[in-house]
Motif scaffolding. Structure first.
Motif, PDB file in Angstrom:
ATOM      1  N   THR A  58      -0.991  -0.650   9.249  1.00  0.00           N
ATOM      2  CA  THR A  58      -0.848  -2.107   9.172  1.00  0.00           C
ATOM      3  C   THR A  58      -1.257  -2.620   7.797  1.00  0.00           C
ATOM      4  O   THR A  58      -0.598  -3.510   7.229  1.00  0.00           O
ATOM      5  CB  THR A  58      -1.689  -2.783  10.263  1.00  0.00           C
ATOM      6  OG1 THR A  58      -1.326  -2.252  11.537  1.00  0.00           O
ATOM      7  CG2 THR A  58      -1.452  -4.288  10.265  1.00  0.00           C
ATOM      8  N   ASP A  59      -2.312  -2.045   7.249  1.00  0.00           N
ATOM      9  CA  ASP A  59      -2.765  -2.462   5.913  1.00  0.00           C
ATOM     10  C   ASP A  59      -1.683  -2.204   4.868  1.00  0.00           C
ATOM     11  O   ASP A  59      -1.471  -3.034   3.967  1.00  0.00           O
ATOM     12  CB  ASP A  59      -4.041  -1.715   5.523  1.00  0.00           C
ATOM     13  CG  ASP A  59      -5.209  -2.027   6.446  1.00  0.00           C
ATOM     14  OD1 ASP A  59      -5.208  -3.116   7.047  1.00  0.00           O
ATOM     15  OD2 ASP A  59      -6.116  -1.175   6.566  1.00  0.00           O
TER      16      ASP A  59
ATOM     17  N   ALA B 239       4.029  -6.577   1.808  1.00  0.00           N
ATOM     18  CA  ALA B 239       4.862  -7.526   2.549  1.00  0.00           C
ATOM     19  C   ALA B 239       5.851  -8.260   1.653  1.00  0.00           C
ATOM     20  O   ALA B 239       6.904  -8.723   2.125  1.00  0.00           O
ATOM     21  CB  ALA B 239       3.984  -8.533   3.290  1.00  0.00           C
ATOM     22  N   ASP B 240       5.548  -8.369   0.370  1.00  0.00           N
ATOM     23  CA  ASP B 240       6.459  -9.041  -0.559  1.00  0.00           C
ATOM     24  C   ASP B 240       7.833  -8.349  -0.585  1.00  0.00           C
ATOM     25  O   ASP B 240       8.829  -8.970  -0.923  1.00  0.00           O
ATOM     26  CB  ASP B 240       5.841  -9.056  -1.958  1.00  0.00           C
ATOM     27  CG  ASP B 240       6.602  -9.976  -2.902  1.00  0.00           C
ATOM     28  OD1 ASP B 240       6.757 -11.165  -2.581  1.00  0.00           O
ATOM     29  OD2 ASP B 240       7.046  -9.498  -3.967  1.00  0.00           O
TER      30      ASP B 240
ATOM     31  N   ALA C 186       4.697   2.058   4.121  1.00  0.00           N
ATOM     32  CA  ALA C 186       3.789   2.622   5.122  1.00  0.00           C
ATOM     33  C   ALA C 186       4.202   4.043   5.480  1.00  0.00           C
ATOM     34  O   ALA C 186       3.360   4.935   5.614  1.00  0.00           O
ATOM     35  CB  ALA C 186       3.779   1.732   6.362  1.00  0.00           C
ATOM     36  N   ALA C 187       5.510   4.263   5.626  1.00  0.00           N
ATOM     37  CA  ALA C 187       6.004   5.581   6.007  1.00  0.00           C
ATOM     38  C   ALA C 187       5.650   6.643   4.970  1.00  0.00           C
ATOM     39  O   ALA C 187       5.365   7.797   5.316  1.00  0.00           O
ATOM     40  CB  ALA C 187       7.516   5.531   6.212  1.00  0.00           C
ATOM     41  N   ILE C 188       5.661   6.274   3.697  1.00  0.00           N
ATOM     42  CA  ILE C 188       5.294   7.226   2.645  1.00  0.00           C
ATOM     43  C   ILE C 188       3.917   7.808   2.927  1.00  0.00           C
ATOM     44  O   ILE C 188       3.710   9.029   2.910  1.00  0.00           O
ATOM     45  CB  ILE C 188       5.311   6.539   1.261  1.00  0.00           C
ATOM     46  CG1 ILE C 188       6.748   6.185   0.852  1.00  0.00           C
ATOM     47  CG2 ILE C 188       4.640   7.432   0.208  1.00  0.00           C
ATOM     48  CD1 ILE C 188       6.819   5.246  -0.340  1.00  0.00           C
ATOM     49  N   LYS C 189       2.963   6.936   3.199  1.00  0.00           N
ATOM     50  CA  LYS C 189       1.590   7.390   3.430  1.00  0.00           C
ATOM     51  C   LYS C 189       1.488   8.192   4.720  1.00  0.00           C
ATOM     52  O   LYS C 189       0.733   9.172   4.790  1.00  0.00           O
ATOM     53  CB  LYS C 189       0.648   6.180   3.457  1.00  0.00           C
ATOM     54  CG  LYS C 189      -0.825   6.559   3.462  1.00  0.00           C
ATOM     55  CD  LYS C 189      -1.712   5.352   3.221  1.00  0.00           C
ATOM     56  CE  LYS C 189      -3.183   5.765   3.237  1.00  0.00           C
ATOM     57  NZ  LYS C 189      -4.074   4.618   2.950  1.00  0.00           N
ATOM     58  N   VAL C 190       2.248   7.794   5.750  1.00  0.00           N
ATOM     59  CA  VAL C 190       2.183   8.503   7.032  1.00  0.00           C
ATOM     60  C   VAL C 190       2.744   9.916   6.907  1.00  0.00           C
ATOM     61  O   VAL C 190       2.178  10.877   7.433  1.00  0.00           O
ATOM     62  CB  VAL C 190       2.930   7.718   8.126  1.00  0.00           C
ATOM     63  CG1 VAL C 190       2.895   8.484   9.450  1.00  0.00           C
ATOM     64  CG2 VAL C 190       2.303   6.339   8.324  1.00  0.00           C
ATOM     65  N   TRP C 191       3.866  10.067   6.195  1.00  0.00           N
ATOM     66  CA  TRP C 191       4.434  11.404   6.004  1.00  0.00           C
ATOM     67  C   TRP C 191       3.491  12.299   5.217  1.00  0.00           C
ATOM     68  O   TRP C 191       3.534  13.538   5.343  1.00  0.00           O
ATOM     69  CB  TRP C 191       5.778  11.312   5.284  1.00  0.00           C
ATOM     70  CG  TRP C 191       6.924  10.932   6.175  1.00  0.00           C
ATOM     71  CD1 TRP C 191       7.655   9.784   6.140  1.00  0.00           C
ATOM     72  CD2 TRP C 191       7.486  11.716   7.239  1.00  0.00           C
ATOM     73  NE1 TRP C 191       8.627   9.786   7.120  1.00  0.00           N
ATOM     74  CE2 TRP C 191       8.542  10.965   7.808  1.00  0.00           C
ATOM     75  CE3 TRP C 191       7.198  12.971   7.781  1.00  0.00           C
ATOM     76  CZ2 TRP C 191       9.309  11.440   8.886  1.00  0.00           C
ATOM     77  CZ3 TRP C 191       7.955  13.441   8.850  1.00  0.00           C
ATOM     78  CH2 TRP C 191       8.997  12.663   9.381  1.00  0.00           C
ATOM     79  N   GLN C 192       2.627  11.715   4.401  1.00  0.00           N
ATOM     80  CA  GLN C 192       1.730  12.502   3.561  1.00  0.00           C
ATOM     81  C   GLN C 192       0.411  12.840   4.243  1.00  0.00           C
ATOM     82  O   GLN C 192      -0.389  13.603   3.693  1.00  0.00           O
ATOM     83  CB  GLN C 192       1.452  11.744   2.253  1.00  0.00           C
ATOM     84  CG  GLN C 192       2.670  11.617   1.354  1.00  0.00           C
ATOM     85  CD  GLN C 192       2.434  10.704   0.160  1.00  0.00           C
ATOM     86  OE1 GLN C 192       1.554   9.833   0.189  1.00  0.00           O
ATOM     87  NE2 GLN C 192       3.208  10.891  -0.894  1.00  0.00           N
ATOM     88  N   ASP C 193       0.169  12.313   5.426  1.00  0.00           N
ATOM     89  CA  ASP C 193      -1.097  12.512   6.116  1.00  0.00           C
ATOM     90  C   ASP C 193      -0.903  13.398   7.355  1.00  0.00           C
ATOM     91  O   ASP C 193       0.011  13.166   8.153  1.00  0.00           O
ATOM     92  CB  ASP C 193      -1.690  11.166   6.545  1.00  0.00           C
ATOM     93  CG  ASP C 193      -3.024  11.334   7.237  1.00  0.00           C
ATOM     94  OD1 ASP C 193      -4.014  11.620   6.549  1.00  0.00           O
ATOM     95  OD2 ASP C 193      -3.067  11.213   8.484  1.00  0.00           O
ATOM     96  N   GLU C 194      -1.765  14.397   7.522  1.00  0.00           N
ATOM     97  CA  GLU C 194      -1.683  15.291   8.674  1.00  0.00           C
ATOM     98  C   GLU C 194      -2.865  15.146   9.628  1.00  0.00           C
ATOM     99  O   GLU C 194      -2.793  15.628  10.769  1.00  0.00           O
ATOM    100  CB  GLU C 194      -1.597  16.752   8.209  1.00  0.00           C
ATOM    101  CG  GLU C 194      -0.281  17.114   7.550  1.00  0.00           C
ATOM    102  CD  GLU C 194       0.912  17.023   8.501  1.00  0.00           C
ATOM    103  OE1 GLU C 194       0.761  17.338   9.694  1.00  0.00           O
ATOM    104  OE2 GLU C 194       1.996  16.621   8.042  1.00  0.00           O
ATOM    105  N   GLU C 195      -3.917  14.492   9.217  1.00  0.00           N
ATOM    106  CA  GLU C 195      -5.097  14.409  10.075  1.00  0.00           C
ATOM    107  C   GLU C 195      -4.777  13.725  11.402  1.00  0.00           C
ATOM    108  O   GLU C 195      -5.188  14.191  12.465  1.00  0.00           O
ATOM    109  CB  GLU C 195      -6.226  13.674   9.353  1.00  0.00           C
ATOM    110  CG  GLU C 195      -6.860  14.476   8.224  1.00  0.00           C
ATOM    111  CD  GLU C 195      -8.069  13.779   7.642  1.00  0.00           C
ATOM    112  OE1 GLU C 195      -8.569  12.822   8.290  1.00  0.00           O
ATOM    113  OE2 GLU C 195      -8.526  14.179   6.549  1.00  0.00           O
TER     114      GLU C 195
END
Length: 396
Positions: A48-49, A55-56, A283-292
């Motif tokens: 969400t952050d 958001a712009d 947001a998806a960029i960060k999610v694809w890069q995180d495995e925890e």
């Protein structure tokens, strides 16, 4: 007024059929929904952050293929997960969920004829319903190949005749399989890829459940193609964050393959697609890069499968799934079981026949119900005990 006939023989979609079956009946207890594969685990709080911080971007049209940074993140994930290096710019395209890609790839890649005849599109049976609609949309014949207990709950495409195989343009495979949870191992992929090489068809590998497994990570279709030295144009893989990261509503998916396949898919999507809004891509960029968070997600599902294994240990025909988050439970008749369970306990499940088609005089899903283990563990455990006692007449 005239209407097209090409979709006239489509049955009602699974969930409207279920509402017709059950909604006029009173539930027999507190309602527990175990029908739809919509994850309920928490997604990472920082998603969400990321959306708010970018958001712009909602004021701008998003890039059709995905932002370069998202393509790079996806390519990096493929490399880490499967050991396959793909070019982010030419071999990856971001999707608005995998269903869009599974449909539009057929539109872009299925030829009008195969060896002078109407092309065949192969699909497992049971199957994700978009496969059949894609076949109808391109004027191909959908061939529903049983994925039963006898075939390891994966379709045996090698059993088709040479005459039929010569007509095949596309073969859809879901691994891990929805609904059965079966995994295509390296040998399965090798044999299927060799079959595709021999008869010149493409493999659409729907790997949406690949990150929800219980033991070893499932091998991937593109991974095996690389090991075999096969042209990457032969295989397309489809993934998303829906199941992996509990972000069904984010609609971040991707397709990866050879550059010519992607060129054609991107060309069509430029006219007809709906790319993911830029804040969601960020947001998806960060999610694809995180495995925890993925590891934790897997742990939660494993706990629920362990509970299911204990509850159904003495049920004849019960098979513990290897992956995914569904139980595929044998019953005499799926619709009758769903009605009985709903009216006596309030637990709502999906008849297996709603995920299958009649083929060769039978429906391979008729004798099953699909049960989604997406709710919290305590709710799942209580509902599964009710299900066992109601359907199988057992109590622990």
């Amino acid at each position: 007024m005239n209407f097209p006939e090409r979709f006239s023989n489509l049955p009602a979609y699974a969930f409207p059929r279920l509402r017709t079956l059950l909604d006029h009946l009173e539930p027999g207890g507190p309602v527990v929904h175990m029908t739809i594969g919509e994850p309920k685990h928490a997604f990472p709080s920082w998603v969400t952050d990321e959306i708010v911080a970018h958001a712009d971007g909602f004021k701008s049209y998003p890039p059709n293929d995905g932002a370069p940074e998202l393509q790079e993140a996806i390519a990096g994930w493929i490399s880490t997960r499967y050991g396959v290096e793909v070019d982010a710019a030419t071999q990856v395209m971001a999707l608005n969920g995998t269903r869009e890609g599974l449909y539009n790839a057929a539109m872009a890649l299925c030829p009008e004829e195969k060896n002078g005849e109407q092309p065949l599109i192969l699909t497992p049976n049971p199957f994700y319903q978009v496969y059949a609609v894609a076949a109808a949309s391109v004027g191909a014949e959908a061939r529903f190949v049983p994925a039963t207990a006898e075939s390891g709950h994966l379709p045996d495409f090698e059993a088709l005749s040479e005459q039929d195989l010569a007509r095949v343009a596309i073969a859809y495979v879901c691994s891990p399989a929805n609904p059965q949870g079966a995994i295509a191992d390296r040998d399965y992929w090798q044999r299927l890829i060799q079959l595709a090489e021999t008869y010149d068809f493409k493999i659409f590998a729907d790997e949406c459940y690949s990150e929800i497994y219980r033991k070893d990570p499932p091998v991937g279709a593109l991974q095996v193609a690389k090991e075999m030295g096969v042209d990457p144009e032969r295989v397309l893989i489809f993934h998303s964050l829906s199941k992996r990261s509990n972000l069904a509503g984010l609609r971040s998916g991707f397709v990866a393959s050879g550059p010519e396949n992607l060129r054609r898919i991107k060309q069509l999507r430029a006219y007809s697609g709906a790319p993911l809004p830029l804040p969601l891509q960020r947001a998806a960029i960060k999610v694809w890069q995180d495995e925890e968070h993925v590891i934790e997600n897997r742990r939660l599902y494993s706990e629920k499968f362990d509970v299911a294994d204990e509850i159904f240990a003495d049920v004849p025909g019960y098979k513990s799934p290897d992956a995914g988050f569904f139980l595929w439970l044998p019953v005499p008749d799926g619709e009758e079981a769903a009605v009985k369970l709903w009216t006596e306990t309030g637990v709502r499940v999906l008849p297996g026949a709603y995920l299958s088609r009649d083929a060769d005089g039978s429906n391979p899903g008729k004798g099953y119900i699909r049960v989604a283990l997406v709710a919290p563990a305590d709710e799942v455990a209580g509902a599964l005990v009710k299900l066992r006692d109601c359907i199988y007449g057992q109590s622990g």
